[in-house]
Scaffold this motif. Structure first.
Motif, PDB file in Angstrom:
ATOM      1  N   TRP A   1       2.815   6.774  69.629  1.00  0.00           N
ATOM      2  CA  TRP A   1       3.869   7.595  70.214  1.00  0.00           C
ATOM      3  C   TRP A   1       3.367   9.031  70.434  1.00  0.00           C
ATOM      4  N   MET A   2       2.661   9.553  69.457  1.00  0.00           N
ATOM      5  CA  MET A   2       2.096  10.898  69.596  1.00  0.00           C
ATOM      6  C   MET A   2       1.078  10.953  70.740  1.00  0.00           C
ATOM      7  N   THR A   3       0.289   9.888  70.880  1.00  0.00           N
ATOM      8  CA  THR A   3      -0.739   9.847  71.921  1.00  0.00           C
ATOM      9  C   THR A   3      -0.127   9.700  73.304  1.00  0.00           C
ATOM     10  N   LEU A   4       0.758   8.722  73.462  1.00  0.00           N
ATOM     11  CA  LEU A   4       1.317   8.428  74.777  1.00  0.00           C
ATOM     12  C   LEU A   4       2.205   9.552  75.299  1.00  0.00           C
ATOM     13  N   SER A   5       2.872  10.265  74.403  1.00  0.00           N
ATOM     14  CA  SER A   5       3.721  11.387  74.816  1.00  0.00           C
ATOM     15  C   SER A   5       2.948  12.693  74.885  1.00  0.00           C
ATOM     16  N   ASP A   6       1.728  12.695  74.369  1.00  0.00           N
ATOM     17  CA  ASP A   6       0.898  13.890  74.225  1.00  0.00           C
ATOM     18  C   ASP A   6       1.551  14.943  73.330  1.00  0.00           C
ATOM     19  N   ALA A   7       2.416  14.511  72.430  1.00  0.00           N
ATOM     20  CA  ALA A   7       2.951  15.437  71.429  1.00  0.00           C
ATOM     21  C   ALA A   7       1.836  15.890  70.489  1.00  0.00           C
ATOM     22  N   SER A   8       0.771  15.094  70.403  1.00  0.00           N
ATOM     23  CA  SER A   8      -0.353  15.451  69.531  1.00  0.00           C
ATOM     24  C   SER A   8      -1.006  16.757  69.985  1.00  0.00           C
ATOM     25  N   SER A   9      -1.092  16.980  71.290  1.00  0.00           N
ATOM     26  CA  SER A   9      -1.678  18.234  71.784  1.00  0.00           C
ATOM     27  C   SER A   9      -0.801  19.420  71.438  1.00  0.00           C
ATOM     28  N   GLU A  10       0.514  19.228  71.527  1.00  0.00           N
ATOM     29  CA  GLU A  10       1.442  20.300  71.162  1.00  0.00           C
ATOM     30  C   GLU A  10       1.317  20.647  69.684  1.00  0.00           C
ATOM     31  N   LEU A  11       1.213  19.631  68.857  1.00  0.00           N
ATOM     32  CA  LEU A  11       1.069  19.867  67.418  1.00  0.00           C
ATOM     33  C   LEU A  11      -0.232  20.606  67.129  1.00  0.00           C
ATOM     34  N   GLU A  12      -1.312  20.169  67.780  1.00  0.00           N
ATOM     35  CA  GLU A  12      -2.621  20.794  67.553  1.00  0.00           C
ATOM     36  C   GLU A  12      -2.620  22.250  67.990  1.00  0.00           C
ATOM     37  N   ALA A  13      -1.921  22.529  69.076  1.00  0.00           N
ATOM     38  CA  ALA A  13      -1.903  23.895  69.604  1.00  0.00           C
ATOM     39  C   ALA A  13      -0.946  24.808  68.850  1.00  0.00           C
ATOM     40  N   HIS A  14      -0.077  24.241  68.024  1.00  0.00           N
ATOM     41  CA  HIS A  14       0.922  25.059  67.326  1.00  0.00           C
ATOM     42  C   HIS A  14       0.919  24.731  65.832  1.00  0.00           C
ATOM     43  N   GLN A  15      -0.233  24.853  65.222  1.00  0.00           N
ATOM     44  CA  GLN A  15      -0.334  24.604  63.788  1.00  0.00           C
ATOM     45  C   GLN A  15       0.532  25.591  63.020  1.00  0.00           C
ATOM     46  N   GLY A  16       1.347  25.078  62.109  1.00  0.00           N
ATOM     47  CA  GLY A  16       2.213  25.932  61.294  1.00  0.00           C
ATOM     48  C   GLY A  16       3.526  26.299  61.951  1.00  0.00           C
ATOM     49  N   TYR A  17       3.704  25.903  63.227  1.00  0.00           N
ATOM     50  CA  TYR A  17       4.926  26.276  63.954  1.00  0.00           C
ATOM     51  C   TYR A  17       6.160  25.634  63.329  1.00  0.00           C
ATOM     52  N   TYR A  18       6.052  24.329  63.010  1.00  0.00           N
ATOM     53  CA  TYR A  18       7.206  23.637  62.440  1.00  0.00           C
ATOM     54  C   TYR A  18       7.619  24.257  61.116  1.00  0.00           C
ATOM     55  N   ALA A  19       6.635  24.573  60.279  1.00  0.00           N
ATOM     56  CA  ALA A  19       6.951  25.196  58.984  1.00  0.00           C
ATOM     57  C   ALA A  19       7.691  26.515  59.181  1.00  0.00           C
ATOM     58  N   SER A  20       7.258  27.279  60.181  1.00  0.00           N
ATOM     59  CA  SER A  20       7.929  28.568  60.420  1.00  0.00           C
ATOM     60  C   SER A  20       9.348  28.358  60.931  1.00  0.00           C
ATOM     61  N   MET A  21       9.550  27.338  61.778  1.00  0.00           N
ATOM     62  CA  MET A  21      10.899  27.050  62.270  1.00  0.00           C
ATOM     63  C   MET A  21      11.820  26.624  61.126  1.00  0.00           C
TER      64      MET A  21
END
Length: 861
Positions: free
Chosen positions: A233-253
């Protein structure tokens, strides 16, 4: 036309590759890519955006390749030969390279790509250096405390609080499993699927830059194994690239959103326990806490969406198969890229797709469309299919197979499956006599679609659906006594394969073309409905004709859009966003839909004010005061209802109401101290700008009450007066305010054909009113309009430094009105009817020229 074509192509590329909506399309070039699995070059088109290289074969879906620039190490030109003309080599971080040939304008394309690649690599290096610096001073495993529930009183609740404060590092499915019949057989099927996917990875690659082919589609259609579902799911949606580019973003949110309370968090709390309630993961505090964190973090990230119903179901499924942070980015991908405009106040995206779905039914299922003339019945049933990706209507194990297909093919998979479901049930649906029967048929059918292996796909409507339909028909008509055949379950894999076989030729390009066409219709229908409801709401309160009120609404809305699209929209957008961020239960959505800020209102004021002097400085001052008067809730926005009421007073009310409006524009809150004399002392304790008159009791009644008690009693009397629903008398006007009132009248009369007579008349009235005010200022007279008792002035903002009142001179509205009525020229001026129809026609033309001027100005920039 060229701009529209470019926009349509961009929308197609974003939909085909499920790219972020912020991506801009740069280059479109024909080329061929070496595909190792087929041992040849595959011809197609290369699309380059801000941060992606995208390739699609000539026949859509045969081969798709997505390469994020963040994965690229280098883009180099190779030596051109006759077998390999104009080759380009793209090397990525996993020590693989892709070869592109037959690229026209290769030099310019490579230079453009390398320029963006260098900028991205510099940005990544800066981010990594900052991140490394933070790691030295921060804890590697952040711990969060959330403040949603209070009043923990026993050990069990305390244990739950600890669980909810820990961010999950694994998918919930690893800890919580639903019990399934035939578990051993299920394990063997899963192992078989895992092996097939491992073989696929070795041949087509693994990760976001994997070749996506028809073989990949077949594997997805059989259901992704649970152990690989989150990764794919991460690969096909390319959410993996978003996660890689925004390390620590979720924790801050999570940190920023915890402890905050809003309408979104209230709705989230309400729906937490309604999300997959039968699954053990969400019968446990761990799952509930993870769901709460993901939803509140997303609501904080995107307040325009905030939280919408059905997001909880989607997020629950994502959490089962993906890590918590991955589930967050998958939710971002679905809400912002894969289902744009689905999750907002108006649900425009879903409405557009329902309109597209109706057209596809007419095109692909003509017999059904002929037998069911009103397809809105079917589209209303199918709305939940699109909003929840069938999660709310299919058994869980079957529904996640649909989600697999959605992440691979996007909304195309939902359209295909929806058409397949309707085709299977076409005979029963054609025989339906009402909406309830159609709903029961489809609900019963979907409810028995299982995930077990089936020998063959259903070729006729399932017996369970037929039985349900027969039962419904019996209930409605009391004429059915046929036997109910045995229930036969439909296999989800067979249903999905059937949808690909019969409707797989439906392309993303075709869907986007239909979306583009239907979006205009849906938006127009939505706007027409809002306008109709708004006019229905406002019409009883005004005397403006329906035709003119409709034109006023159009002008009002156009002015709103002129500022947003062509003017300086920063203040308007900020005020609008601030107003929508609060839950105003006293106002409906219709009342809040279009509102004007101060500059927008002043622009319309100049176009529609019936009185002369519209171009002078005092008219601008009067427009400011009018806006302040209408903005009663002080949110810096004026609703259409308030605007229409103001316009109704100017064009349709009698002389008394027009003078009343002018009077109110020259007393607080419309008139402020700073407008005339900013040096006046202001009291921080009293909000009103005029003296308060408190009646003291006579001496024979004993000592006077304490001032605070008198003030409290006065406030209580005001509340009682409001409860009686009696119109309160207007406050008295002091001398400074009356002078401003006279200035306004002089300004209004300037340029009028009867200017001299009007000036002489207002001079006479001014002299008379000043004499009345002086007479009222004498100590022998009462300072209050409503009592004969001797008043005592309470110092306020108009008071001098020594505490004595400077504005004892006062005049009432009734006295001003009576004085104005003594001069026939003034009465004639205010009673002279103004033609709103002509004024609206002129305003439309001026507004059009104003918009054209802004467009030409932007074109020269």
């Amino acid at each position: 036309m060229r701009i529209l074509e470019e926009q349509a192509l961009r929308e197609y590329v974003l939909a085909l590759f499920r790219l972020p909506r912020s991506e801009r399309l740069h280059d479109v070039a024909s080329c061929s890519v070496w595909t190792p699995h087929s041992r040849c070059h595959t011809a197609g088109t290369l699309f380059t955006t801000d941060t992606y290289l995208c390739f699609s074969s000539r026949e859509e879906g045969v081969c798709i390749l997505l390469i994020p620039l963040s994965e690229v190490l280098s883009i180099e030109k190779a030596e051109s030969t006759s077998p390999l003309p104009n080759p380009v080599i793209v090397s990525i971080r996993t020590k693989k390279a892709f070869q592109l040939i037959e690229l026209q304008d290769r030099d310019e394309l490579v230079e453009s790509l390398n320029s963006r690649l260098r900028a991205l690599q510099w940005k990544q290096s800066m981010f990594r250096s900052k991140k490394d610096g933070k790691r030295k001073v921060s804890s590697p495993t952040p711990y969060y405390t959330f403040y949603y529930d209070t009043g923990y009183s026993d050990e069990e609740d305390k244990e739950e609080q600890v669980l909810r404060n820990t961010v999950n590092s694994e998918a919930l499915m690893t800890a919580f499993h639903q019990s399934q019949p035939g578990n051993n057989g299920h394990k063997s099927v899963e192992q078989m699927k895992e092996q097939l996917w491992e073989d696929h990875f070795s041949e087509f690659g693994r990760g976001v830059h994997m070749f996506r082919t028809e073989k990949t589609q077949k594997l997805v259609a059989t259901g992704i194994p649970e152990s690989l579902r989150g990764e794919l799911w991460m690969t096909l949606s390319d959410a993996s690239s978003e996660l890689e580019a925004h390390q620590g973003y979720y924790a801050s949110m999570v940190q920023k959103s915890m402890g905050q309370s809003s309408l979104a968090t209230e709705e989230i709390e309400r729906d937490l326990h309604r999300s997959l309630p039968d699954h053990p993961a969400f019968q446990n505090p761990t799952g509930i806490a993870a769901l709460r964190r993901v939803l509140t973090a997303y609501a904080h990230r995107n307040p325009k969406i905030g939280y919408c119903q059905s997001m909880n179901i989607l997020a629950s499924v994502l959490l089962l198969y993906a890590k918590e942070e991955e589930a967050f980015w998958l939710l971002v991908a679905v809400c912002e890229r894969m289902l744009p405009d689905y999750f907002n106040r108006r649900v425009i995206g879903a409405q557009v797709d329902q309109s597209v779905f109706e057209e596809l039914i007419r095109e692909r299922l003509p017999e059904l469309a002929e037998n069911v003339p009103d397809l809105s019945t079917l589209s209303s049933v199918s709305l939940s299919w699109f909003l929840t990706l069938f999660l709310s209507v299919l058994p869980f194990q079957s529904a996640v197979c649909v989600v697999d297909c959605f992440f691979f093919h996007g909304i195309k998979a939902i359209f295909q499956l929806g058409l397949a479901v309707l085709e299977v049930n076409a005979a029963q649906l054609s025989a339906c006599t009402d909406d309830g029967q159609a709903l029961m048929i489809l609900t019963s059918f979907l409810d028995q679609v299982g995930s077990e292996e089936s020998s063959s796909p259903p070729s006729s409507p399932p017996a369970a659906a037929a039985a349900a339909a027969a039962a419904a028909a019996a209930a409605e008509t009391s004429s059915s006594d046929s036997e109910i055949p045995a229930v036969r379950h439909t296999n989800i894999t067979a249903l999905i394969n059937d949808s690909y076989e019969k409707f797989g030729d439906l392309s993303v390009r075709q869907i986007e073309r239909l979306r583009c066409r239907h979006r205009i219709r849906v938006l127009q229908a939505h706007e027409d409905t809002i306008k109709e409801n708004t006019l229905r709401l406002v019409n009883p309160d005004v005397s403006i004709s329906p035709e003119n009120l409709s034109d006023v609404y159009d002008l009002f809305k156009t002015e709103h859009f002129i500022s947003l699209y062509w003017g300086d929209s920063s203040s308007a957008a900020a005020a609008e966003a601030a107003a929508w961020s609060y839950s105003d239960a006293s106002r409906s959505f219709i009342e809040r839909q279009y509102r004007l800020d101060r500059p927008q209102f002043k622009s319309l004021y100049g176009l529609l004010s019936p009185w002369p002097g519209g171009q002078n400085q005092h008219a601008d001052t009067l427009a400011n005061r009018t806006f302040t008067l209408l903005d009663q809730d002080q949110d810096n926005l004026v609703t259409f209802k308030k605007f229409a009421g103001w316009l109704d007073t100017l064009y349709c009310e009698d002389l008394n109401e027009k003078i009343r409006l002018l009077y109110r524009l020259h007393i607080p809150p419309a008139l402020t101290e700073s407008e005339d004399d900013p040096s006046l002392m202001k009291s921080p304790l009293v909000s009103t700008n005029r003296p308060l008159y408190v009646n003291l009791p006579s001496d024979d009644e004993g000592e006077a009450k304490d001032y605070q008690e008198q003030l409290k009693q006065m406030l209580q009397d005001l509340v009682k007066e409001k409860e009686k629903d009696v119109e309160k008398p207007l406050p008295l006007m002091n001398q400074r305010e009356f002078i401003q009132f006279c200035k306004t009248l002089y300004s209004m009369f300037h340029g009028d054909p009867e200017e001299n007579d009007l000036f002489q008349a207002i001079a006479t009235v001014t002299s008379l009113v000043l004499q009345i005010g002086e007479a009222g200022h004498r100590p022998t007279h009462s300072g209050s309009e409503v009592t004969e008792a001797k008043p005592t002035a309470v110092p306020t903002e108009d008071a001098g430094v020594d505490g004595t009142a400077d504005n004892d001179w006062t005049i009432s509205f009734a006295q001003i009105l009576a004085s104005l009525l003594t001069e026939q020229s003034l009465v004639t001026f205010f009673e002279k009817p103004a033609d709103l129809t002509v004024k609206l026609s002129e305003a439309k033309e001026k507004q059009y020229h104003q918009r054209a001027g802004l467009l030409s100005l932007q074109g020269t920039r």
